[in-house]
Design a protein around this motif. Sequence first.
Motif, mmCIF file in Angstrom:
data_model
loop_
_atom_site.group_PDB
_atom_site.id
_atom_site.type_symbol
_atom_site.label_atom_id
_atom_site.label_comp_id
_atom_site.label_asym_id
_atom_site.label_seq_id
_atom_site.Cartn_x
_atom_site.Cartn_y
_atom_site.Cartn_z
ATOM 1 N N TRP A 47 119.108 171.729 98.923
ATOM 2 C CA TRP A 47 119.966 172.818 98.432
ATOM 3 C C TRP A 47 120.335 173.769 99.569
ATOM 4 O O TRP A 47 121.495 174.188 99.677
ATOM 5 C CB TRP A 47 119.245 173.578 97.324
ATOM 6 C CG TRP A 47 120.049 174.717 96.766
ATOM 7 C CD1 TRP A 47 121.019 174.658 95.790
ATOM 8 C CD2 TRP A 47 119.970 176.089 97.166
ATOM 9 N NE1 TRP A 47 121.537 175.908 95.564
ATOM 10 C CE2 TRP A 47 120.921 176.809 96.384
ATOM 11 C CE3 TRP A 47 119.188 176.779 98.087
ATOM 12 C CZ2 TRP A 47 121.095 178.181 96.518
ATOM 13 C CZ3 TRP A 47 119.368 178.148 98.221
ATOM 14 C CH2 TRP A 47 120.310 178.828 97.439
ATOM 15 N N LEU A 61 131.980 179.321 95.209
ATOM 16 C CA LEU A 61 130.950 178.913 94.266
ATOM 17 C C LEU A 61 131.360 179.159 92.819
ATOM 18 O O LEU A 61 130.600 178.866 91.895
ATOM 19 C CB LEU A 61 129.646 179.680 94.546
ATOM 20 C CG LEU A 61 129.002 179.457 95.913
ATOM 21 C CD1 LEU A 61 127.748 180.319 96.045
ATOM 22 C CD2 LEU A 61 128.647 177.995 96.112
ATOM 23 N N PHE A 68 129.887 175.157 84.269
ATOM 24 C CA PHE A 68 128.489 175.528 84.478
ATOM 25 C C PHE A 68 127.571 174.798 83.503
ATOM 26 O O PHE A 68 126.485 174.335 83.881
ATOM 27 C CB PHE A 68 128.305 177.037 84.322
ATOM 28 C CG PHE A 68 126.888 177.495 84.521
ATOM 29 C CD1 PHE A 68 126.345 177.590 85.797
ATOM 30 C CD2 PHE A 68 126.087 177.821 83.432
ATOM 31 C CE1 PHE A 68 125.030 177.995 85.980
ATOM 32 C CE2 PHE A 68 124.780 178.231 83.606
ATOM 33 C CZ PHE A 68 124.245 178.321 84.889
ATOM 34 N N LEU A 71 127.304 171.206 84.720
ATOM 35 C CA LEU A 71 126.439 171.135 85.899
ATOM 36 C C LEU A 71 124.974 171.345 85.529
ATOM 37 O O LEU A 71 124.083 170.712 86.103
ATOM 38 C CB LEU A 71 126.881 172.187 86.923
ATOM 39 C CG LEU A 71 128.254 171.940 87.565
ATOM 40 C CD1 LEU A 71 128.721 173.184 88.313
ATOM 41 C CD2 LEU A 71 128.197 170.742 88.505
ATOM 42 N N SER A 72 124.724 172.197 84.554
ATOM 43 C CA SER A 72 123.355 172.415 84.095
ATOM 44 C C SER A 72 122.800 171.157 83.436
ATOM 45 O O SER A 72 121.638 170.784 83.647
ATOM 46 C CB SER A 72 123.307 173.584 83.101
ATOM 47 O OG SER A 72 123.760 174.784 83.708
ATOM 48 N N LYS A 180 129.790 170.889 96.039
ATOM 49 C CA LYS A 180 129.708 171.968 95.054
ATOM 50 C C LYS A 180 128.957 171.514 93.812
ATOM 51 O O LYS A 180 128.147 172.270 93.251
ATOM 52 C CB LYS A 180 131.120 172.440 94.686
ATOM 53 C CG LYS A 180 131.143 173.696 93.823
ATOM 54 C CD LYS A 180 132.562 174.204 93.685
ATOM 55 C CE LYS A 180 132.631 175.474 92.864
ATOM 56 N NZ LYS A 180 134.015 176.007 92.775
ATOM 57 N N TYR A 184 124.798 173.131 92.579
ATOM 58 C CA TYR A 184 124.247 173.591 91.306
ATOM 59 C C TYR A 184 123.184 172.635 90.763
ATOM 60 O O TYR A 184 122.158 173.076 90.229
ATOM 61 C CB TYR A 184 125.378 173.761 90.280
ATOM 62 C CG TYR A 184 126.235 174.968 90.545
ATOM 63 C CD1 TYR A 184 125.851 176.232 90.101
ATOM 64 C CD2 TYR A 184 127.424 174.863 91.262
ATOM 65 C CE1 TYR A 184 126.621 177.353 90.360
ATOM 66 C CE2 TYR A 184 128.209 175.978 91.521
ATOM 67 C CZ TYR A 184 127.798 177.224 91.068
ATOM 68 O OH TYR A 184 128.575 178.334 91.335
ATOM 69 N N ALA A 187 119.968 173.159 92.686
ATOM 70 C CA ALA A 187 119.354 174.449 92.337
ATOM 71 C C ALA A 187 118.545 174.312 91.045
ATOM 72 O O ALA A 187 117.411 174.804 90.945
ATOM 73 C CB ALA A 187 120.430 175.516 92.185
ATOM 74 N N TRP A 188 119.128 173.637 90.054
ATOM 75 C CA TRP A 188 118.408 173.379 88.811
ATOM 76 C C TRP A 188 117.152 172.545 89.070
ATOM 77 O O TRP A 188 116.086 172.799 88.497
ATOM 78 C CB TRP A 188 119.310 172.655 87.818
ATOM 79 C CG TRP A 188 120.119 173.558 86.940
ATOM 80 C CD1 TRP A 188 121.465 173.780 86.987
ATOM 81 C CD2 TRP A 188 119.635 174.371 85.878
ATOM 82 N NE1 TRP A 188 121.844 174.684 86.024
ATOM 83 C CE2 TRP A 188 120.739 175.059 85.327
ATOM 84 C CE3 TRP A 188 118.370 174.592 85.330
ATOM 85 C CZ2 TRP A 188 120.615 175.941 84.256
ATOM 86 C CZ3 TRP A 188 118.239 175.480 84.254
ATOM 87 C CH2 TRP A 188 119.359 176.135 83.737
#
Length: 301
Positions: A47, A61, A68, A71-72, A180, A184, A187-188
């Motif tokens: 990341w 971003l 979102f 991506l989650s 990109k 995300y 990060a998760w």
Amino acid sequence: MNRKLIGILCAVGAAVCYGTNPLGALNLYAEGMNTPSVLFYRFGLAWVIIAVVMFCRKESLRVTQREFLTLSALGLLFIASSLTLYLSFRLMPAGVASTILFTYPVMTAAIMTLVFRERITLPTVAAIVLSLAGVLLLYWGDSDGALSLVGVVLVLVSALTYALYIIVVDKSPLPMSGFKVNFYVLAWCALGMVCYGLMSGQPLMLPPSPRAWLWVSWLAVVPAIMALVMMVYAAKYLGSTPTAILGALEPLTAVLIGILVFAEPFSLRLAAGIVLILAAVALVVLTKARRTGDKKGQPSS
């Protein structure tokens, strides 16, 4: 045609990169690191690198609420796939786990047929059969005695969530770069490993040696950044099912690592397995090229 070629190259590259997971994981386990720590540093360092790349590219971003949420979902799917696979490495040989993991192309094709009504062609079926036969030959007889039932279930869950990950990437409208997307997703994943470590009573630990840091860096760059970024473009340009079938190069990579790195013997059985897998890959590539050529030769309406 260029997009299809890029998709094929990215699918092959992603499969080879992802197939190096056991190389880093097993070496870090030997250094005494627990599973959440291995995955946290794999995802966290990846990341950071992607964040630096995006900063240099001056890439925004900003995402919409719908993007979102998508991506989650991708992040949660990849957490489940990676965690269950790495846990299975502690319960069975990595080669056997890689073999079972390769059921995900079959799962991908089945989901695409049942949910999205995608027609399975004869070349697709033939490629799946050839690749599965090749994988069985590669690892036939590697396991002594009965396999761990828990380990098998973990790998099957990993395969299912990985298949769903590929399909979501393919079917979701994400007009953004692979960097990109994975900014995300990773990060998760890093956050998920912190939560899992706390819930499982396995606190995160620092890599204990320079050698361990080297393997952490390997996992962050090769089977994380490179594999995930190429997977995004492969799924978008090539489609879910062909991308999954080209994943046959993952267990092939594991075999080559065993031969070249750990001096494992090369047998006729291994050679036959490699030939079958490469035949499956060639069938996918040639079928895609022919379809693209047929469409190009059709008159426009």
